[in-house]
Design a protein around this motif. Structure first.
Motif, PDB file in Angstrom:
ATOM      1  N   VAL A 159       0.835  -1.203   0.000  1.00 46.00           N
ATOM      2  CA  VAL A 159       0.000   0.000   0.000  1.00 46.00           C
ATOM      3  C   VAL A 159       0.870   1.252   0.000  1.00 46.00           C
ATOM      4  O   VAL A 159       1.862   1.337   0.727  1.00 46.00           O
ATOM      5  N   ARG A 160       0.483   2.207  -0.825  1.00 50.86           N
ATOM      6  CA  ARG A 160       1.152   3.519  -0.829  1.00 50.86           C
ATOM      7  C   ARG A 160       0.238   4.547  -0.189  1.00 50.86           C
ATOM      8  O   ARG A 160      -0.955   4.630  -0.527  1.00 50.86           O
ATOM      9  N   ARG A 161       0.817   5.318   0.716  1.00 48.79           N
ATOM     10  CA  ARG A 161       0.099   6.440   1.326  1.00 48.79           C
ATOM     11  C   ARG A 161       0.760   7.743   0.885  1.00 48.79           C
ATOM     12  O   ARG A 161       1.976   7.839   0.853  1.00 48.79           O
ATOM     13  N   GLY A 162      -0.048   8.706   0.575  1.00 51.99           N
ATOM     14  CA  GLY A 162       0.490   9.976   0.120  1.00 51.99           C
ATOM     15  C   GLY A 162       0.796   9.958  -1.364  1.00 51.99           C
ATOM     16  O   GLY A 162       0.614   8.952  -2.054  1.00 51.99           O
ATOM     17  N   PRO A 163       1.306  11.053  -1.887  1.00 49.12           N
ATOM     18  CA  PRO A 163       1.543  11.170  -3.331  1.00 49.12           C
ATOM     19  C   PRO A 163       2.711  10.309  -3.789  1.00 49.12           C
ATOM     20  O   PRO A 163       3.594   9.955  -3.001  1.00 49.12           O
ATOM     21  N   ALA A 164       2.706   9.954  -5.067  1.00 45.92           N
ATOM     22  CA  ALA A 164       3.847   9.246  -5.652  1.00 45.92           C
ATOM     23  C   ALA A 164       5.054  10.172  -5.641  1.00 45.92           C
ATOM     24  O   ALA A 164       4.967  11.339  -6.020  1.00 45.92           O
ATOM     25  N   LEU A 165       6.184   9.646  -5.195  1.00 45.81           N
ATOM     26  CA  LEU A 165       7.390  10.456  -5.083  1.00 45.81           C
ATOM     27  C   LEU A 165       8.289  10.240  -6.291  1.00 45.81           C
ATOM     28  O   LEU A 165       8.452   9.114  -6.772  1.00 45.81           O
ATOM     29  N   LYS A 166       8.886  11.317  -6.767  1.00 47.45           N
ATOM     30  CA  LYS A 166       9.802  11.225  -7.899  1.00 47.45           C
ATOM     31  C   LYS A 166      11.111  10.577  -7.464  1.00 47.45           C
ATOM     32  O   LYS A 166      11.644  10.893  -6.405  1.00 47.45           O
ATOM     33  N   VAL A 167      11.595   9.647  -8.276  1.00 46.66           N
ATOM     34  CA  VAL A 167      12.838   8.946  -7.962  1.00 46.66           C
ATOM     35  C   VAL A 167      13.988   9.610  -8.709  1.00 46.66           C
ATOM     36  O   VAL A 167      13.981   9.705  -9.932  1.00 46.66           O
ATOM     37  N   GLU A 168      14.973  10.095  -7.967  1.00 44.54           N
ATOM     38  CA  GLU A 168      16.136  10.725  -8.566  1.00 44.54           C
ATOM     39  C   GLU A 168      17.221   9.670  -8.800  1.00 44.54           C
ATOM     40  O   GLU A 168      17.477   8.824  -7.951  1.00 44.54           O
ATOM     41  N   LYS A 169      17.844   9.730  -9.966  1.00 47.20           N
ATOM     42  CA  LYS A 169      18.939   8.812 -10.254  1.00 47.20           C
ATOM     43  C   LYS A 169      20.165   9.194  -9.417  1.00 47.20           C
ATOM     44  O   LYS A 169      20.494  10.374  -9.290  1.00 47.20           O
ATOM     45  N   PRO A 170      20.852   8.205  -8.849  1.00 51.41           N
ATOM     46  CA  PRO A 170      22.065   8.523  -8.083  1.00 51.41           C
ATOM     47  C   PRO A 170      23.181   8.994  -9.005  1.00 51.41           C
ATOM     48  O   PRO A 170      23.142   8.778 -10.225  1.00 51.41           O
ATOM     49  N   VAL A 171      24.183   9.624  -8.434  1.00 50.15           N
ATOM     50  CA  VAL A 171      25.349  10.085  -9.193  1.00 50.15           C
ATOM     51  C   VAL A 171      26.587   9.414  -8.593  1.00 50.15           C
ATOM     52  O   VAL A 171      27.181   9.934  -7.647  1.00 50.15           O
ATOM     53  N   PRO A 172      26.989   8.252  -9.098  1.00 49.32           N
ATOM     54  CA  PRO A 172      28.167   7.567  -8.543  1.00 49.32           C
ATOM     55  C   PRO A 172      29.442   8.355  -8.829  1.00 49.32           C
ATOM     56  O   PRO A 172      29.597   8.958  -9.894  1.00 49.32           O
ATOM     57  N   ARG A 173      30.364   8.294  -7.885  1.00 47.83           N
ATOM     58  CA  ARG A 173      31.557   9.133  -7.967  1.00 47.83           C
ATOM     59  C   ARG A 173      32.735   8.415  -7.310  1.00 47.83           C
ATOM     60  O   ARG A 173      32.565   7.656  -6.347  1.00 47.83           O
TER      61      ARG A 173
END
Length: 545
Positions: A193-207
């Motif tokens: 179950v999801r509560r609240g709005p769908a959250l945007k997934v940010e791509k990681p920046v490997p370094r």
């Protein structure tokens, strides 16, 4: 004259009022108004909310039976809750959802959901004054007209098995499975179950790390199932073994002990014939990486799309998960999952220090009569790789140290059969099941200065083999990851599951590789690095031979 001026003035006044009304209307419609004016609006971006849900069943013996609910707002989750083992019955979760903006003032929404035989208010004192309604399969829903962004249920999905997990932000798997009269051997369905709005997934920046190093863990052939899975060739023999928990425990232990900066999954993450719900299997490894906050990228093997999802559908799932850098790649290139990942230099630089090329080696031969066995990399893929590598070359020269390139595939290249007769390092336990047709991808790797390529597929091979360039000197290392998963074959001739590591020292342009075992006779052997060797030094392939 005076009357004309008055009449003109009145006309201008009317026009001014009309113009003012238009400006205010447009301003209210398009301008971001102050918070005080917006105080009556929701404090979040409105989207879909769940207003009801139920479970519907249908019978294959009744042509008029259908697993749907009539109405424009009802949407079926297309997963048979019996996983196709319901004899003559099928069951589906059907969710009613509406845009929040379309809800009437006193329309109820689902604000909580629980699974149980008893009404939640009868077992939970805190829920005494709440309104709960019963739905089939032990589902209880709490309905309310009060709409708080964090409380509203905005998504419901189905996963399977006692080990089901959900890596997605603000999703949570229910503790109990649905109450269905299902086959005992089937993985029980669980709601997430999801509560609240769908959250945007940010791509990681490997370094690259501050010390100038970067460690990659290659996990090959996890072969995860829907449910706990059954172990194959597990050592030591005679001990209880559940495939997926043991595989994931092994990978988690390697993450904790080796502390890699990045994980590459080189195919067959999903064991097609035991994963009727591939999403459940994908979520298992992705939840583990998200929990450890480690970025990862994956490609497909020949079993990943043998469940209920094809390659494109599986990649769509992988692409939207936290810490995943997996992506489908160009649509005009054959296969799904032809892409590259840039590892940036240390500090705040935007320059790439390492480039990882990942390519889809497909599955089985499209021409069995002439080329028995497995598929091969296609011309469009090789052209894409060459064009991409050449387009990145000028930018890579801006890196202050020696830039290095690596590649990862699932099915080995024909050159893994060692036509040059060179010495290898590691286990060569089974004949390489490379394709019978050679599309000459190795030549492209050499031309574009890729120093190392590593594959999976053959579970009990874990060797690294040098390959000669056109000057007859070693110019490329070809490695195997070694099988890591207990859902696939392995373990014979005393071979234990393992993973491979590559550590890049950008200060010296050096690559060191080794393997770690899942099980060993002694604790000292379990902690040992197996077949540790330097394969690249000063940005050049070295053999130590």
């Amino acid at each position: 004259m005076t009357r004309r001026i008055v009449r003109t003035g009145i006309q201008l006044s009317v026009f001014s009022v009309f113009l003012f009304i238009i400006i205010v209307f447009l301003d209210n419609r398009y301008r971001v108004l102050p918070n005080a004016i917006h105080s009556h609006l929701p404090a979040h971006h409105p989207g879909f909310v769940v207003t009801d849900l139920t479970v519907v069943t249908c019978s294959s013996l009744n042509p008029f039976s259908k697993c749907t609910v009539d109405g424009p707002d009802w949407h079926r989750i297309n997963k048979d809750l019996y996983l196709g083992k319901g004899y003559v019955s099928s069951a589906y979760l059907v969710v009613k959802r509406k845009p929040e903006d379309d809800l009437s003032a006193h329309e109820e929404v689902v604000t909580d959901l629980r699974i149980g035989r008893l009404q939640p208010s009868s077992v939970d004192p805190t829920a005494k004054d709440e309104r709960w309604e019963s739905r089939p399969a032990g589902i209880w829903v709490k309905l309310s007209t009060k709409r708080h962004a964090a409380d509203m249920v905005t998504g419901v999905d189905v996963l399977f098995g006692a080990d089901a997990v959900d890596p997605r932000s603000n999703w949570q798997v229910q503790d109990l499975s649905l109450f269905l009269d299902a086959d005992r051997d089937s993985a029980e369905p669980r709601l997430t179950v999801r509560r609240g709005p769908a959250l945007k997934v940010e791509k990681p920046v490997p370094r690259i790390r501050k010390d100038g190093k970067f460690k990659i863990m290659q996990a090959a052939d996890l072969h995860l199932a829907t449910g706990l899975g059954k172990c194959r060739h597990a050592l030591p023999e005679g001990q209880p073994c559940e495939a997926d928990p043991r595989t994931l425990d092994f990978i988690a232990r390697m993450i904790e002990e080796e502390k890699p900066d990045f994980v590459v999954l080189t195919g067959d993450q999903v064991n097609g014939d035991t994963a009727p719900d591939a999403q459940t299997a994908i979520f298992k490894y992705s939840e583990m990486f998200a929990r450890h906050r480690i970025p990862y990228a994956g490609i497909f093997g020949n079993h990943d799309d043998e469940g209920n999802l094809n390659r494109a559908e599986s990649m769509a799932v992988m692409d939207g998960l936290p810490f995943s850098m997996s992506t489908a790649g160009p649509e005009d290139v054959e296969g799904v999952g032809n892409y590259y990942v840039e590892i940036l230099g240390r500090g705040s630089t935007s320059h790439s220090a390492l480039t990882l090329y990942l390519l889809d080696t497909h599955s089985y031969s499209p021409d069995e009569n002439h080329y028995h066995g497995y598929d091969w990399l296609k011309p469009s893929q090789i052209d894409w790789f060459r064009t991409t590598a050449q387009s990145l070359r000028r930018k890579h020269k801006e890196y202050t140290h020696i830039h290095m390139d690596l590649a990862f595939i699932h099915i080995p290249l024909p050159e893994y059969r060692n036509p040059d007769g060179l010495s290898h390092v590691g286990n060569w336990t089974e004949p390489p099941t490379a394709p019978a047709y050679n599309s000459n991808f190795k030549d492209a790797l050499l031309d574009e200065n890729v120093l190392l390529v590593s594959c999976g597929h053959d579970h009990v091979n874990d060797y690294c083999l040098p390959s000669l360039g056109r000057d007859k000197k070693p110019a490329l290392w070809m490695c195997y990851g070694g099988g890591a998963g207990f859902g696939g074959y392995g373990g014979y001739y005393g071979y234990h599951r393992r993973v491979r590591f590559f550590e890049m020292d950008m200060n010296e342009a050096r690559i060191t590789t080794w393997k770690r075992l899942e099980w060993a006779e002694t604790e000292a052997a379990l902690k040992q690095r197996v077949d540790e060797q330097i394969v690249v030094d000063g940005g050049r392939v070295v053999t130590g031979m």
